[in-house]
Design an enzyme around this catalytic site. Structure first.
Site, PDB file in Angstrom:
ATOM      1  N   GLY A 195      85.201  32.689  51.654  1.00 31.01           N
ATOM      2  CA  GLY A 195      84.614  31.310  51.871  1.00 31.01           C
ATOM      3  C   GLY A 195      85.293  30.468  50.738  1.00 31.01           C
ATOM      4  O   GLY A 195      85.802  31.105  49.846  1.00 31.01           O
ATOM      5  N   CYS A 196      84.830  29.293  50.854  1.00 33.46           N
ATOM      6  CA  CYS A 196      85.401  28.509  49.707  1.00 33.46           C
ATOM      7  C   CYS A 196      84.719  28.443  48.482  1.00 33.46           C
ATOM      8  O   CYS A 196      85.448  28.761  47.399  1.00 33.46           O
ATOM      9  CB  CYS A 196      85.535  26.878  50.357  1.00 33.46           C
ATOM     10  SG  CYS A 196      83.785  26.324  51.144  1.00 33.46           S
TER      11      CYS A 196
END
Length: 349
Positions: A152-153
């Site tokens: 995930g970012c």
């Protein structure tokens, strides 16, 4: 050279993959698909690509099965819970898959995935094939993988900020705080109340407090680094800008430390990492200095009499936080130089 395929090429992450792969010297051609725009041309969806396809694709958006059949490496930029079927198809056909949803971020830990994403694994065997795709943690495993779960970012920014402290046992593990802010592209391309300009413009607010799905992923990475459970308090916020993530991470230390000591630990940990910059003491990481690049900038600040370390971590959420990191993983599994095609200098403004 390889053929790369993108399933979900017209979302923000998908088109960022298109942008990067069109410039990649070892990608001979691209196969593109989109459920929403099948049969149309990607240049009509994203006119910035007009005249820029470079003979690698005619731009026509086909079905997902055609992409799997044509490509050597397939990227899935799809909603959560959809990619497993394509991983299964790729493995059976001797191809490799890099997924940018959450489907393969928890390896064989189905219970955590079900708790946070409300869906059981459809192809459990694929999760024994998958490797978590943060190169700074799993580089050698990634090289050998057939299925990769791209991180995930928010998770990328937070994990890179915490790894050195936790690996050295310097941070207390009872409560690590991650206070993070993202540009609006992090909410996706589909219109919603959250990304409506009248709601998000000239405003700044937290969202999904205590229930954001990146919470267990951050905690999992931190616990692996520390070798014991780490309690993470994570709060995401939405910033009125297109792209970028800035995460300020707070960790209490097991003993008083100095900035010079912490800087030395970070500098040593990331000395050989091609996309992590540990900034000189006195500097502060900003999203501006990593925009449109695969860099993560980290700045170090020691406060509270040496008992608290603050790390500011900045990435471009669409590049190091998504498409750029996926291409970095593609380079690793394909035997290409790790920085190939993603070594652009960050924009100055």
């Amino acid at each position: 050279m390889i053929v790369a395929g993108i399933i979900g090429a017209t979302g923000y992450v998908g088109v960022e993959l298109v942008r990067l792969l069109l410039a990649h010297p070892e990608v001979s051609s691209l196969a593109l698909s989109s459920v929403s725009f099948e049969g149309q041309n990607i240049v009509d969806v994203y006119p910035n690509l007009r005249g820029m396809l470079r003979g690698k694709t005619d731009g026509v958006l086909t079905g997902a099965d055609a992409v799997v059949a044509a490509a050597d490496v397939v990227f899935t930029a799809l909603p959560h819970g959809v990619a497993e079927q394509y991983a299964d198809a790729c493995v059976k056909q001797g191809k490799k898959l890099i997924d940018l949803s959450a489907d393969f971020r928890f390896d064989e830990d189905e219970a955590t995935f079900v708790e946070w994403y409300k869906k059981p694994y459809a192809f459990p065997a694929m999760h024994s094939e998958s490797v978590y795709g943060l190169p700074e943690m799993n580089r050698e495993k990634i090289r050998k993988a057939r299925v990769i779960g791209n991180p995930g970012c928010y998770v990328t920014a937070a994990t890179l900020a915490l790894l050195p402290l936790l690996e050295k046992g310097l941070a207390k593990t009872d409560c690590v705080i991650v206070d993070a802010k993202s540009g609006i592209t992090g909410t996706g391309r589909n219109p919603s109340e959250k990304n409506n300009y009248s709601e998000s413009g000239e405003s700044f607010a937290p969202y999904n407090v205590g229930k954001h799905r990146h919470q267990p992923e951050i905690a999992r990475n931190c616990s692996k680094a520390a070798g014991k459970p780490v309690n993470v308090l994570f709060t995401p916020h939405l910033l009125p800008m297109s792209r970028g993530i800035i995460a300020t991470v707070y960790a209490q230390t097991v003993r008083p430390v100095t900035e010079e000591e912490v800087f030395a630990i970070f500098a040593e940990r990331y000395a050989e990492e091609p996309f992590v910059r540990v900034l000189p003491l006195g500097d502060t990481a900003t999203t501006k200095n990593v925009r449109l690049s695969n860099w993560c900038d980290l700045s170090i600040h020691v406060v509270n009499g040496g008992n608290t370390v603050e790390i500011v971590s900045a990435i471009d959420n669409m590049v190091k936080g998504a498409a750029g990191q996926a291409v970095q993983n593609m380079n690793l599994i394909s035997g290409f130089p790790e920085t190939m095609g993603i070594d652009a200098i960050p924009a100055a403004f």
